[in-house]
Design an enzyme around this catalytic site. Structure first.
Site, PDB file in Angstrom:
ATOM      1  N   LYS A  80      -9.966  -9.597   5.134  1.00 26.06           N
ATOM      2  CA  LYS A  80      -9.710  -8.667   6.241  1.00 26.06           C
ATOM      3  C   LYS A  80     -10.071  -9.298   7.591  1.00 26.06           C
ATOM      4  O   LYS A  80     -11.185  -9.821   7.746  1.00 26.06           O
ATOM      5  CB  LYS A  80     -10.533  -7.393   6.053  1.00 26.06           C
ATOM      6  CG  LYS A  80     -10.143  -6.600   4.813  1.00 26.06           C
ATOM      7  CD  LYS A  80     -11.076  -5.419   4.588  1.00 26.06           C
ATOM      8  CE  LYS A  80     -10.747  -4.753   3.260  1.00 26.06           C
ATOM      9  NZ  LYS A  80     -11.732  -3.759   2.842  1.00 26.06           N
TER      10      LYS A  80
ATOM     11  N   VAL B 139      -6.423   0.423   4.921  1.00 22.54           N
ATOM     12  CA  VAL B 139      -5.187   0.776   5.604  1.00 22.54           C
ATOM     13  C   VAL B 139      -4.675   2.064   4.940  1.00 22.54           C
ATOM     14  O   VAL B 139      -5.003   2.319   3.784  1.00 22.54           O
ATOM     15  CB  VAL B 139      -4.128  -0.354   5.482  1.00 22.54           C
ATOM     16  CG1 VAL B 139      -4.551  -1.562   6.289  1.00 22.54           C
ATOM     17  CG2 VAL B 139      -3.822  -0.731   4.039  1.00 22.54           C
TER      18      VAL B 139
ATOM     19  N   GLU C 185      -7.015   7.321   7.536  1.00 25.08           N
ATOM     20  CA  GLU C 185      -6.702   8.233   6.418  1.00 25.08           C
ATOM     21  C   GLU C 185      -5.242   8.711   6.540  1.00 25.08           C
ATOM     22  O   GLU C 185      -4.840   9.361   7.510  1.00 25.08           O
ATOM     23  CB  GLU C 185      -7.648   9.435   6.345  1.00 25.08           C
ATOM     24  CG  GLU C 185      -8.991   9.091   5.732  1.00 25.08           C
ATOM     25  CD  GLU C 185      -8.879   8.663   4.256  1.00 25.08           C
ATOM     26  OE1 GLU C 185      -8.182   9.329   3.465  1.00 25.08           O
ATOM     27  OE2 GLU C 185      -9.479   7.641   3.911  1.00 25.08           O
ATOM     28  N   SER C 186      -4.471   8.403   5.484  1.00 18.79           N
ATOM     29  CA  SER C 186      -3.028   8.647   5.533  1.00 18.79           C
ATOM     30  C   SER C 186      -2.658  10.106   5.784  1.00 18.79           C
ATOM     31  O   SER C 186      -1.700  10.386   6.514  1.00 18.79           O
ATOM     32  CB  SER C 186      -2.372   8.156   4.240  1.00 18.79           C
ATOM     33  OG  SER C 186      -2.889   8.841   3.124  1.00 18.79           O
TER      34      SER C 186
ATOM     35  N   CYS D 279       0.816  -1.232   0.000  1.00 22.01           N
ATOM     36  CA  CYS D 279       0.000   0.000   0.000  1.00 22.01           C
ATOM     37  C   CYS D 279       0.851   1.285   0.000  1.00 22.01           C
ATOM     38  O   CYS D 279       1.628   1.533   0.918  1.00 22.01           O
ATOM     39  CB  CYS D 279      -0.932   0.017   1.211  1.00 22.01           C
ATOM     40  SG  CYS D 279      -1.948   1.509   1.249  1.00 22.01           S
TER      41      CYS D 279
HETATM   42  N1  LIG Z   1      -7.659   7.714   1.205  1.00 20.10           N
HETATM   43  C1  LIG Z   1      -7.054   6.579   1.875  1.00 20.10           C
HETATM   44  C2  LIG Z   1      -6.727   5.525   0.832  1.00 20.10           C
HETATM   45  C3  LIG Z   1      -6.185   4.244   1.480  1.00 20.10           C
HETATM   46  C4  LIG Z   1      -6.369   3.038   0.560  1.00 20.10           C
HETATM   47  O1  LIG Z   1      -6.914   3.156  -0.562  1.00 20.10           O
HETATM   48  N2  LIG Z   1      -5.912   1.880   1.044  1.00 20.10           N
HETATM   49  C5  LIG Z   1      -6.104   0.653   0.284  1.00 20.10           C
HETATM   50  C6  LIG Z   1      -4.815  -0.135   0.155  1.00 20.10           C
HETATM   51  S1  LIG Z   1      -3.562   0.767  -0.705  1.00 20.10           S
HETATM   52  C7  LIG Z   1      -7.067  -0.247   1.037  1.00 20.10           C
HETATM   53  O2  LIG Z   1      -6.968  -0.397   2.228  1.00 20.10           O
HETATM   54  N3  LIG Z   1      -7.976  -0.882   0.301  1.00 20.10           N
HETATM   55  C8  LIG Z   1      -8.871  -1.865   0.867  1.00 20.10           C
HETATM   56  C9  LIG Z   1     -10.275  -1.700   0.390  1.00 20.10           C
HETATM   57  O3  LIG Z   1     -10.582  -0.652  -0.238  1.00 20.10           O
HETATM   58  O4  LIG Z   1     -11.066  -2.601   0.634  1.00 20.10           O
HETATM   59  C10 LIG Z   1      -5.798   7.047   2.624  1.00 20.10           C
HETATM   60  O5  LIG Z   1      -5.200   8.034   2.189  1.00 20.10           O
HETATM   61  O6  LIG Z   1      -5.457   6.451   3.654  1.00 20.10           O
END
Ligand SMILES: N[C@@H](CCC(=O)N[C@@H](CS)C(=O)NCC(=O)O)C(=O)O
Length: 220
Positions: free
Chosen positions: A39, A52, A64-65, A12
């Site tokens: 998950k 994540v 949120e990152s 990620c």
């Molecule tokens: N806007 C979120 C995006 C985080 C994101 O897209 N994470 C992905 C992995 S890179 C995730 O956890 N995806 C799982 C899902 O959507 O089910 C951030 O900035 O934290």
């Protein structure tokens, strides 16, 4: 400071932002990778968007990152990664969002089902990096001599292309010397290098092959 625990996934790019900020601040943090295709219940119970990264801070959970990175910036003393000046800070937030838009284009690029969609995504990436080229100064970092959150966002963005370019040169950075210099500087930065495990390239390669997309068809 309370103990920190980063809930993570091997590939990620959003998790990597937080890992880079933690390393830049010299802050130790426990890290747990989870399987996003399966998950764990403890994760879905605490992740409002099911995504994540999460950062556990004592008994609190942050998601949120960008919120996580800004928390780390504000809570941990030491090197500053976000400008103090409100105008500059707003500009940096804009470029962080731009980095997220590039990540969406990257996902479209590797998931494109056919050559036509793939070419359109390649062009979208080229056009976005042309904006970056026009916005960069003399480097080595986005904002000159000070490493910032924008650098923490673009390190993981450029990392994808190390694997893409083992397939072919897609010309995404053609005519963009400043972007290429920035990419090289980020690739050499220890916080960026160490934000992923050594097996990251093989994992990404396996992930791309499994997409069964146009790009996958070009991989041996
Ligand atoms: N806007 C979120 C995006 C985080 C994101 O897209 N994470 C992905 C992995 S890179 C995730 O956890 N995806 C799982 C899902 O959507 O089910 C951030 O900035 O934290």
């Amino acid at each position: 400071m309370l103990p920190l625990h980063l809930v993570s996934h091997h590939l990620c790019p959003y998790v990597q932002r937080a890992a880079i900020v933690l390393a830049e601040k010299g802050m130790p943090c426990e890290r747990t990778n989870i399987d996003l295709a399966n998950k764990p219940a403890w994760f879905t119970a605490i992740s409002p968007l099911g995504k994540v990264p999460l950062l556990k801070v004592g008994g609190e959970v942050l998601f949120e990152s960008v919120a996580i990175c800004e928390y780390l910036e504000e809570a941990i003393p030491g090197r500053r990664l976000h400008p103090v000046d409100p105008i500059l800070r707003a500009k940096h937030r804009g470029w962080i969002e731009f980095g997220s838009a590039i990540l969406n284009d990257i996902a479209g690029f590797y998931a494109a089902p056919d050559a036509r969609t793939f070419a359109a995504k390649r062009q979208a990436l080229h056009d976005k990096f042309a904006w970056v080229e026009r916005s960069l100064g003399n480097g080595p970092w986005f904002a000159g001599t000070d490493f910032s959150l924008v650098d923490a966002v673009f390190g993981p963005v450029f990392r994808y292309f190390d694997t893409f370019e083992m397939i072919a040169n897609f010309g995404v950075f053609e005519g963009m010397p400043k972007v290429l210099d920035w990419r090289a500087a980020l690739a050499a930065r220890p916080s960026v290098r160490e934000a992923v495990a050594p097996d990251y390239p093989e994992r990404l390669r396996a992930f791309l092959i499994a997409r069964n997309a146009h790009l996958s068809s070009r991989m041996a």
